[in-house]
Design a protein around this motif. Structure first.
Motif, PDB file in Angstrom:
ATOM      1  N   GLY A   1      -0.556  -5.696  -2.581  1.00  0.00           N
ATOM      2  CA  GLY A   1       0.825  -6.089  -2.359  1.00  0.00           C
ATOM      3  C   GLY A   1       1.131  -6.511  -0.927  1.00  0.00           C
ATOM      4  N   LEU A   2       0.170  -6.292  -0.031  1.00  0.00           N
ATOM      5  CA  LEU A   2       0.372  -6.677   1.368  1.00  0.00           C
ATOM      6  C   LEU A   2       0.255  -8.187   1.538  1.00  0.00           C
ATOM      7  CD1 LEU A   2      -1.909  -4.003   3.100  1.00  0.00           C
ATOM      8  CD2 LEU A   2       0.591  -3.955   2.909  1.00  0.00           C
ATOM      9  N   ASN A   3       0.910  -8.702   2.556  1.00  0.00           N
ATOM     10  CA  ASN A   3       0.722 -10.117   2.861  1.00  0.00           C
ATOM     11  C   ASN A   3      -0.637 -10.297   3.554  1.00  0.00           C
ATOM     12  OD1 ASN A   3       0.992  -9.730   5.733  1.00  0.00           O
ATOM     13  ND2 ASN A   3       3.217  -9.728   5.490  1.00  0.00           N
ATOM     14  N   ASP A   4      -1.069 -11.538   3.706  1.00  0.00           N
ATOM     15  CA  ASP A   4      -2.396 -11.813   4.266  1.00  0.00           C
ATOM     16  C   ASP A   4      -2.596 -11.196   5.645  1.00  0.00           C
ATOM     17  OD1 ASP A   4      -3.229 -13.182   2.035  1.00  0.00           O
ATOM     18  OD2 ASP A   4      -2.829 -15.175   2.868  1.00  0.00           O
TER      19      ASP A   4
ATOM     20  N   GLU B   1      -5.512   3.809   2.704  1.00  0.00           N
ATOM     21  CA  GLU B   1      -4.306   4.618   2.849  1.00  0.00           C
ATOM     22  C   GLU B   1      -4.467   5.650   3.972  1.00  0.00           C
ATOM     23  OE1 GLU B   1      -1.240   6.430  -0.296  1.00  0.00           O
ATOM     24  OE2 GLU B   1      -3.251   7.291  -0.436  1.00  0.00           O
ATOM     25  N   ALA B   2      -5.615   6.306   4.018  1.00  0.00           N
ATOM     26  CA  ALA B   2      -5.883   7.300   5.057  1.00  0.00           C
ATOM     27  C   ALA B   2      -6.575   6.689   6.268  1.00  0.00           C
ATOM     28  CB  ALA B   2      -6.751   8.419   4.496  1.00  0.00           C
ATOM     29  N   ALA B   3      -6.976   5.420   6.158  1.00  0.00           N
ATOM     30  CA  ALA B   3      -7.692   4.705   7.224  1.00  0.00           C
ATOM     31  C   ALA B   3      -8.942   5.477   7.658  1.00  0.00           C
ATOM     32  CB  ALA B   3      -6.771   4.426   8.412  1.00  0.00           C
TER      33      ALA B   3
ATOM     34  N   HIS C   1      -6.850   6.135  -6.233  1.00  0.00           N
ATOM     35  CA  HIS C   1      -7.322   4.854  -5.697  1.00  0.00           C
ATOM     36  C   HIS C   1      -6.667   3.647  -6.348  1.00  0.00           C
ATOM     37  CE1 HIS C   1     -10.106   4.249  -9.099  1.00  0.00           C
ATOM     38  NE2 HIS C   1     -10.286   5.551  -9.021  1.00  0.00           N
ATOM     39  N   SER C   2      -6.270   3.724  -7.606  1.00  0.00           N
ATOM     40  CA  SER C   2      -5.638   2.549  -8.223  1.00  0.00           C
ATOM     41  C   SER C   2      -4.285   2.262  -7.571  1.00  0.00           C
ATOM     42  CB  SER C   2      -5.505   2.703  -9.730  1.00  0.00           C
ATOM     43  OG  SER C   2      -4.676   3.787 -10.053  1.00  0.00           O
ATOM     44  N   GLU C   3      -3.547   3.309  -7.215  1.00  0.00           N
ATOM     45  CA  GLU C   3      -2.276   3.105  -6.516  1.00  0.00           C
ATOM     46  C   GLU C   3      -2.515   2.528  -5.119  1.00  0.00           C
ATOM     47  OE1 GLU C   3      -3.144   5.893  -8.100  1.00  0.00           O
ATOM     48  OE2 GLU C   3      -1.583   6.308  -9.578  1.00  0.00           O
ATOM     49  N   THR C   4      -3.577   3.010  -4.464  1.00  0.00           N
ATOM     50  CA  THR C   4      -3.921   2.491  -3.139  1.00  0.00           C
ATOM     51  C   THR C   4      -4.296   1.013  -3.229  1.00  0.00           C
ATOM     52  OG1 THR C   4      -4.676   4.669  -2.440  1.00  0.00           O
ATOM     53  CG2 THR C   4      -5.449   2.799  -1.146  1.00  0.00           C
ATOM     54  N   HIS C   5      -5.070   0.650  -4.260  1.00  0.00           N
ATOM     55  CA  HIS C   5      -5.438  -0.762  -4.445  1.00  0.00           C
ATOM     56  C   HIS C   5      -4.204  -1.620  -4.678  1.00  0.00           C
ATOM     57  CE1 HIS C   5      -9.682   0.517  -5.812  1.00  0.00           C
ATOM     58  NE2 HIS C   5      -9.679   0.228  -4.536  1.00  0.00           N
TER      59      HIS C   5
END
Length: 98
Positions: free
Chosen positions: A37-40, A73-75, A28-32
């Motif tokens: 890191g995504l834009n708005d 990540e898995a939605a 989960h830390s990598e997923t966070h």
């Protein structure tokens, strides 16, 4: 919307980590990190997908017996018994009283 100050203690983070791990979300830390890191626009899209995929709701006053955690990540949503939340809260309180 105005900003909200949020204070998160170390015990809260530990409880959060434990709940995510019990849901099988060990990375989960990598997923966070990836989410942050995504834009708005991309973050809003992920949030919209999470909201639209909520499997159901209950009326106010219903007894809650599950905790839902979303994995971007898995939605998909992961469900845990609500007792997992209370177990972690009890552990945090016991460690604070030592």
């Amino acid at each position: 919307m105005d900003a909200i100050d949020l204070r998160i203690e170390e015990d809260d983070l530990s409880a959060y980590d434990g709940m995510r791990e019990k849901a099988g979300l060990f990375a989960h830390s990598e997923t966070h990190d990836a989410f942050l890191g995504l834009n708005d626009r991309a973050r809003q899209k992920v949030l919209g997908r999470a909201i639209h995929s909520i499997p159901g709701t209950v009326d106010v006053g219903h007894e809650i017996n599950q905790l839902a955690i979303y994995d971007p990540e898995a939605a998909q949503w992961h469900f845990l018994p609500i007792s997992v939340f209370y177990e972690r809260t009890d552990e945090s309180q016991r460690s604070a009283n030592k």
